[in-house]
Design a protein around this motif. Structure first.
Motif, PDB file in Angstrom:
ATOM      1  N   PHE A 526      36.158  50.371  38.606  1.00  0.00           N
ATOM      2  CA  PHE A 526      35.748  49.110  37.992  1.00  0.00           C
ATOM      3  C   PHE A 526      36.982  48.250  37.804  1.00  0.00           C
ATOM      4  O   PHE A 526      37.965  48.677  37.196  1.00  0.00           O
ATOM      5  N   ASN A 527      36.929  47.032  38.359  1.00  0.00           N
ATOM      6  CA  ASN A 527      38.049  46.102  38.279  1.00  0.00           C
ATOM      7  C   ASN A 527      37.570  44.786  37.683  1.00  0.00           C
ATOM      8  O   ASN A 527      36.509  44.270  38.061  1.00  0.00           O
ATOM      9  N   VAL A 528      38.365  44.268  36.771  1.00  0.00           N
ATOM     10  CA  VAL A 528      38.132  42.934  36.213  1.00  0.00           C
ATOM     11  C   VAL A 528      39.388  42.111  36.467  1.00  0.00           C
ATOM     12  O   VAL A 528      40.501  42.549  36.132  1.00  0.00           O
ATOM     13  N   ASN A 529      39.221  40.955  37.094  1.00  0.00           N
ATOM     14  CA  ASN A 529      40.384  40.093  37.323  1.00  0.00           C
ATOM     15  C   ASN A 529      40.071  38.672  36.880  1.00  0.00           C
ATOM     16  O   ASN A 529      38.940  38.189  37.010  1.00  0.00           O
ATOM     17  N   TYR A 530      41.089  38.019  36.336  1.00  0.00           N
ATOM     18  CA  TYR A 530      40.906  36.702  35.737  1.00  0.00           C
ATOM     19  C   TYR A 530      42.063  35.802  36.152  1.00  0.00           C
ATOM     20  O   TYR A 530      43.234  36.167  36.033  1.00  0.00           O
ATOM     21  N   LYS A 531      41.708  34.632  36.653  1.00  0.00           N
ATOM     22  CA  LYS A 531      42.705  33.656  37.069  1.00  0.00           C
ATOM     23  C   LYS A 531      43.067  32.808  35.857  1.00  0.00           C
ATOM     24  O   LYS A 531      42.346  31.878  35.478  1.00  0.00           O
ATOM     25  N   ILE A 532      44.187  33.165  35.236  1.00  0.00           N
ATOM     26  CA  ILE A 532      44.625  32.468  34.026  1.00  0.00           C
ATOM     27  C   ILE A 532      44.948  31.012  34.338  1.00  0.00           C
ATOM     28  O   ILE A 532      44.657  30.105  33.561  1.00  0.00           O
ATOM     29  N   ALA A 533      45.557  30.785  35.475  1.00  0.00           N
ATOM     30  CA  ALA A 533      45.860  29.453  35.972  1.00  0.00           C
ATOM     31  C   ALA A 533      45.791  29.517  37.484  1.00  0.00           C
ATOM     32  O   ALA A 533      45.557  30.581  38.069  1.00  0.00           O
ATOM     33  N   ARG A 534      46.003  28.378  38.131  1.00  0.00           N
ATOM     34  CA  ARG A 534      45.879  28.343  39.589  1.00  0.00           C
ATOM     35  C   ARG A 534      46.734  29.404  40.262  1.00  0.00           C
ATOM     36  O   ARG A 534      46.327  30.020  41.245  1.00  0.00           O
ATOM     37  N   ASP A 535      47.936  29.657  39.734  1.00  0.00           N
ATOM     38  CA  ASP A 535      48.870  30.568  40.373  1.00  0.00           C
ATOM     39  C   ASP A 535      49.163  31.807  39.533  1.00  0.00           C
ATOM     40  O   ASP A 535      50.190  32.459  39.711  1.00  0.00           O
ATOM     41  N   ILE A 536      48.272  32.149  38.629  1.00  0.00           N
ATOM     42  CA  ILE A 536      48.454  33.349  37.795  1.00  0.00           C
ATOM     43  C   ILE A 536      47.155  34.148  37.803  1.00  0.00           C
ATOM     44  O   ILE A 536      46.118  33.668  37.339  1.00  0.00           O
ATOM     45  N   LEU A 537      47.211  35.370  38.323  1.00  0.00           N
ATOM     46  CA  LEU A 537      46.057  36.259  38.383  1.00  0.00           C
ATOM     47  C   LEU A 537      46.366  37.523  37.588  1.00  0.00           C
ATOM     48  O   LEU A 537      47.371  38.196  37.834  1.00  0.00           O
ATOM     49  N   ALA A 538      45.506  37.857  36.644  1.00  0.00           N
ATOM     50  CA  ALA A 538      45.625  39.097  35.869  1.00  0.00           C
ATOM     51  C   ALA A 538      44.467  40.016  36.231  1.00  0.00           C
ATOM     52  O   ALA A 538      43.348  39.549  36.490  1.00  0.00           O
ATOM     53  N   TYR A 539      44.727  41.328  36.250  1.00  0.00           N
ATOM     54  CA  TYR A 539      43.660  42.266  36.601  1.00  0.00           C
ATOM     55  C   TYR A 539      43.845  43.583  35.858  1.00  0.00           C
ATOM     56  O   TYR A 539      44.950  43.946  35.427  1.00  0.00           O
ATOM     57  N   ALA A 540      42.721  44.286  35.713  1.00  0.00           N
ATOM     58  CA  ALA A 540      42.726  45.620  35.110  1.00  0.00           C
ATOM     59  C   ALA A 540      41.751  46.488  35.903  1.00  0.00           C
ATOM     60  O   ALA A 540      40.672  46.031  36.283  1.00  0.00           O
ATOM     61  N   THR A 541      42.136  47.741  36.137  1.00  0.00           N
ATOM     62  CA  THR A 541      41.331  48.649  36.961  1.00  0.00           C
ATOM     63  C   THR A 541      41.230  50.015  36.304  1.00  0.00           C
ATOM     64  O   THR A 541      42.218  50.535  35.765  1.00  0.00           O
ATOM     65  N   TYR A 542      40.018  50.581  36.358  1.00  0.00           N
ATOM     66  CA  TYR A 542      39.832  52.000  36.055  1.00  0.00           C
ATOM     67  C   TYR A 542      39.152  52.640  37.254  1.00  0.00           C
ATOM     68  O   TYR A 542      38.183  52.089  37.806  1.00  0.00           O
ATOM     69  N   ALA A 543      39.645  53.792  37.661  1.00  0.00           N
ATOM     70  CA  ALA A 543      39.046  54.506  38.792  1.00  0.00           C
ATOM     71  C   ALA A 543      38.865  55.973  38.420  1.00  0.00           C
ATOM     72  O   ALA A 543      39.803  56.623  37.943  1.00  0.00           O
ATOM     73  N   LYS A 544      37.662  56.468  38.627  1.00  0.00           N
ATOM     74  CA  LYS A 544      37.373  57.893  38.520  1.00  0.00           C
ATOM     75  C   LYS A 544      37.278  58.419  39.942  1.00  0.00           C
ATOM     76  O   LYS A 544      36.326  58.121  40.674  1.00  0.00           O
ATOM     77  N   SER A 545      38.300  59.179  40.359  1.00  0.00           N
ATOM     78  CA  SER A 545      38.379  59.586  41.755  1.00  0.00           C
ATOM     79  C   SER A 545      38.516  61.102  41.853  1.00  0.00           C
ATOM     80  O   SER A 545      38.475  61.820  40.851  1.00  0.00           O
ATOM     81  N   PHE A 546      38.694  61.588  43.072  1.00  0.00           N
ATOM     82  CA  PHE A 546      38.802  63.018  43.302  1.00  0.00           C
ATOM     83  C   PHE A 546      39.517  63.252  44.633  1.00  0.00           C
ATOM     84  O   PHE A 546      39.579  62.385  45.504  1.00  0.00           O
ATOM     85  N   LYS A 547      40.089  64.411  44.764  1.00  0.00           N
ATOM     86  CA  LYS A 547      40.488  64.932  46.075  1.00  0.00           C
ATOM     87  C   LYS A 547      39.653  66.178  46.294  1.00  0.00           C
ATOM     88  O   LYS A 547      39.624  67.074  45.453  1.00  0.00           O
ATOM     89  N   THR A 548      38.998  66.256  47.437  1.00  0.00           N
ATOM     90  CA  THR A 548      38.011  67.293  47.634  1.00  0.00           C
ATOM     91  C   THR A 548      38.646  68.677  47.695  1.00  0.00           C
ATOM     92  O   THR A 548      39.864  68.830  47.743  1.00  0.00           O
ATOM     93  N   LEU A 549      37.796  69.679  47.700  1.00  0.00           N
ATOM     94  CA  LEU A 549      38.226  71.075  47.687  1.00  0.00           C
ATOM     95  C   LEU A 549      39.164  71.382  48.856  1.00  0.00           C
ATOM     96  O   LEU A 549      39.168  70.700  49.888  1.00  0.00           O
TER      97      LEU A 549
END
Length: 819
Positions: A526-549
């Motif tokens: 899940f990623n949320v990103n917000y353009k604070i201004a024309r040339d400023i992008l902020a983002y936050a990410t959470y990932a639930k992942s795995f490497k298989t057996l």
């Protein structure tokens, strides 16, 4: 997020190539022409399986353009780590290559076919399952994207640490070509050429070739030959069928081979282990010399930077990789359907000196293998004003066959045995273990990612993946003595093995295993990103992942009673929780870019490599470390001050450690002793301090992950001036680039003997370029810094540490032409 690109600057109406430039956020349509000419080319990436500018992508990404790679001499993934601080690539030979991002990806040390890669390597959307592909030359590459963090909801094969997305130059309907020739010291020669053009109104073709050769960097006093050469040859051909603007079909084929005399090591140091004094390296060498008056064996140098080795077994790193793919792209309304069908092969023919010495302890060690892989990916991309999404289906099938041989030499008895048997060379000389094994791997996945533009500034981006994996393997080791008789190491009930047979079985023991397992996994991000201004992008990410057996494909370890531990046949999947926040900014009229990211990755059941340490046990196998954590901060700055000056600086702080690993292999200073109390704690401050939980296991919780420097930096700058030279208009230029890595440890269980000191490398180049040509001279490692690329613990717990020193100062010149 870190980016070093190609600047296309307009000088006197001529397009001049400057090998360092910077991603600019996509400008409004009204001023796109002005942006592209005076502020640098807009860099388009496909990290999210659609075209967009690098500064718009809400994830940490490094993008390196093809001409920047060539200008800095980083012609394969192994070299690429000098440009990307959070990329770690270590190799003792093409098969034993670790490609990690932020310290995560594959277990450090001996490579097993039974686990997945945490860093996926993709070439034109085709997944390369084995990291040996990283050691080949880049062949007609347009761009390399290094994506950091889990990428399973966007890429066919699941990746927990990141992906390296390589895009090659595609066929064109305009006739074009290029050629490049480089020569340097150490008899270095590199030649590249590519040509592209139309065959008809709807068909275009492109063909590219590359060849690299260089004299070895180590001199073998036993064979009077230079070893650790470079000997690469590659060819790629592509046909593009484009009947209309909505449909393109590309058929590609490639073949690359390496055949160097490689990979030798040098003596680095000897440390004290827990073995008895007469079973340590120096005393064993003395015993061999005493048994053969006049022999007086000694290593050719105890200074690794003399670059002398005396390995006596044959060395070879024969390596062939190739395949074919069919890619179909069909624009359907607001979306694009993509199909990628691929077959790839890998043939590996190694010969090694496993004892790392000029003594005949292990006289032969080789495990040639042949791999075939098939993959199919279907993907649909949809874009609209409010909603973008990618959905895909991926299938993968692989088979690897391996035939291994390891044989003991004339000094093996004295080295590995004690008492009267040590004085009889015939006990172990000619003792041979022959391995036959195969691996079958099948996986399938349904994946997708949605981007919902809630407002012009706010975007919410969820993704999900459903994955199935099945692995099955077979391993058989047959042992024969010097007379060719097959050994039976199972005594009759109530009897013991004869002394000679018991000694032989203690070195090589017959074994048969057939591990098999399968698993379903569901992951999401899940990623949320917000353009604070024309040339400023902020983002936050959470990932639930795995490497298989994983499965232990190279044989299983032994229990304390010398029986096979069949419970170690399979390895649990990794469970990954990843958090990341970042900021992407541009300022100074978009001439400067500053990006920042912070991350934390927690892994349960981390798949680690355990090395047996003895000649007679399995060389390396997989096991689960209970908990691992990697966290850090990454930043990059770049500036296009003018058409005459560009510069960049990138840095990364990475804190990667075993949070809990209670059954790890002991480091050499704690190996070879007797059983210690269960609550003993290893003390890494002094050599030879008991702390093993058993003769084979230690608690290394809190120790750093191998191969990871806490601090890493890279930088570069270039200045140019317009001139007319020999009636040719162009630029003279001077460029510098460099990198620094702080100390790191080169053993799966950190050891005081395998700590590699930090080092800084500096490279210079100067030349003259104009329309269609570039001529420059270069020097790499300009200050001739002595540094170690990796250290290896010699088997047998004797305390010997061998290694491979990094390249000395090299210099040369390059001529490039294009039309």
């Amino acid at each position: 997020m870190i980016a070093r690109f190609l600047l296309l600057a307009s000088v006197a109406g001529t397009s001049i190539i400057t090998p360092m430039a910077f991603a600019q956020e996509a400008p409004p349509a009204a001023d796109s022409t002005e942006q592209a000419s005076s502020r640098g080319e807009v860099i388009i990436v496909t990290a999210r399986r659609r075209q967009e500018t690098a500064q718009e992508v809400p994830l940490a990404i490094s993008v390196i353009r093809g001409d920047s790679i060539e200008a800095t001499g980083n012609f394969n993934v192994v070299k690429l780590q000098q440009l990307a601080p959070t990329l770690q690539v270590y190799t003792t030979n093409p098969r034993n290559t670790s490609v990690n991002i932020r310290g995560l990806g594959v277990p450090f040390g001996l490579t097993s076919d039974g686990f997945e890669q945490g860093v996926g390597i993709y070439v034109d959307d085709v997944y390369n399952s084995r990291v040996a592909a990283a050691t080949f030359d880049f062949l007609d590459v347009s761009q390399v994207e290094v994506l950091r963090g889990p990428q399973g909801t966007l890429y066919g094969k699941n990746t927990t640490a990141g992906a390296i997305n390589i895009t090659t130059n595609q066929p064109t309907f305009d006739f074009e070509g290029r050629a490049e020739l480089t020569v340097g010291n150490l008899n270095y020669k590199q030649a590249k050429a590519a040509i592209s053009g139309p065959l008809s109104d709807t068909i275009a073709a492109r063909i590219a070739v590359a060849s690299t050769s260089r004299r070895g960097t180590l001199y073998n006093t036993t064979t009077d030959r230079w070893v650790n050469e470079q000997d690469n040859l590659g060819i790629r051909g592509q046909l593009l069928f484009k009947p209309n603007e909505d449909l393109s079909i590309t058929l590609s084929g490639d073949y690359s081979k390496q055949n160097p005399e490689c990979c030798g090591t040098v003596y680095v140091r000897v440390g004290k282990t827990q073995r008895a004094p007469n079973r340590q390296y120096d005393e064993l060498v003395n015993a061999i010399n005493a048994a053969s008056p006049g022999r007086n064996y000694a290593v050719p140098s105890t200074n690794p930077y003399d670059r002398l080795t005396d390995t006596d077994a044959s060395l070879n790193a024969g390596n062939k990789i190739g395949g074919a793919s069919l890619r179909v792209k069909w624009d359907v309304g607001a979306g694009t359907f993509t199909s990628v069908t691929a077959w790839r092969f890998w043939d590996w023919k190694p010969e090694n000196d496993r004892d790392f010495t000029g003594l005949s302890i292990v006289s032969k060690s080789q495990n040639p293998s042949q791999q075939d892989q098939y993959s199919q990916e279907f993907r649909y991309n949809y874009e609209s004003q409010k909603i973008d999404f990618v959905v895909g289906l991926f299938g993968f099938k692989q088979r690897i066959d391996t035939q291994g041989t390891e044989q003991q030499g004339s000094d093996a008895s004295r080295w590995s045995l004690s008492g009267a048997l040590a004085s009889d060379p015939s006990v172990l000389e000619g003792l041979t273990a022959t391995n036959t094994q195969y691996l079958k791997s099948t996986s399938a996945a349904l994946f997708g990612q949605l981007s919902w533009k809630v407002t012009d500034a706010l975007t919410i981006q969820p993704g999900a993946r459903l994955n199935y994996d099945k692995k099955s393997g077979y391993y058989q080791r047959v042992v024969t003595d010097g007379a060719g008789q097959t050994l039976n190491c199972t005594p009759a009930p109530g009897t013991a093995l004869p002394a000679v047979l018991a000694a032989q079985c203690g070195v090589y023991q017959p074994q048969v295993s057939a591990p098999s397992d399968s698993a379903w996994n569901f992951t999401y991000d899940f990623n949320v990103n917000y353009k604070i201004a024309r040339d400023i992008l902020a983002y936050a990410t959470y990932a639930k992942s795995f490497k298989t057996l994983g499965i232990n494909q190279n044989g299983l370890p032994l229990n304390a009673d010398n029986t096979v531990n069949y419970d170690a046949g399979t390895v649990k999947p990794e469970s990954v929780n990843h958090f990341e926040v970042g900021l992407k900014t541009q300022f100074w009229d978009r001439r400067a870019t500053f990006n920042l990211s912070a991350f934390r990755t927690d892994i349960k059941n981390f798949q680690a490599t355990v090395n047996g340490g003895q000649f007679g046990t399995v060389r390396g196998y997989l096991a689960n470390a209970e908990k691992v954590r990697s966290q850090g901060i990454e930043a990059d700055f770049k500036v296009v001050a003018s058409e005459r000056f560009t510069a960049y600086a990138n840095g990364a702080y990475t804190d990667a450690k075993y949070k809990k690993f209670t059954n790890a292999p002991c480091p050499p200073e704690l190996s070879g002793g007797t059983l210690q109390p269960a609550d003993a704690t290893p003390d890494y401050s002094q050599p030879g301090v008991p702390g093993a939980l058993s003769p084979r296991q230690c608690d290394i919780s809190g120790q750093g992950l191998p191969g990871v420097s806490k601090w890493a930096f890279s930088y570069g700058a270039e200045v140019n001036a317009p001139v007319t030279l020999l009636a040719k208009e162009g630029q003279v230029y001077l460029g510098v680039d460099g990198n620094y890595r702080s100390r790191w440890n080169s053993n799966a269980s950190p050891s005081i003997y395998t700590e590699v000191k930090g080092y800084a490398l500096t490279n210079f180049r100067a030349g003259f370029r104009g329309e269609g040509f570039d001529i420059f001279g270069w020097v790499r490692n300009a200050f001739d810094v002595n540094y170690i690329e990796n250290l290896q613990v010699a088997p047998g717990n004797t305390g010997l540490i061998a290694g491979q020193p990094g390249d000395p100062r090299t210099w040369g010149g390059t001529i490039k032409f294009s039309f």
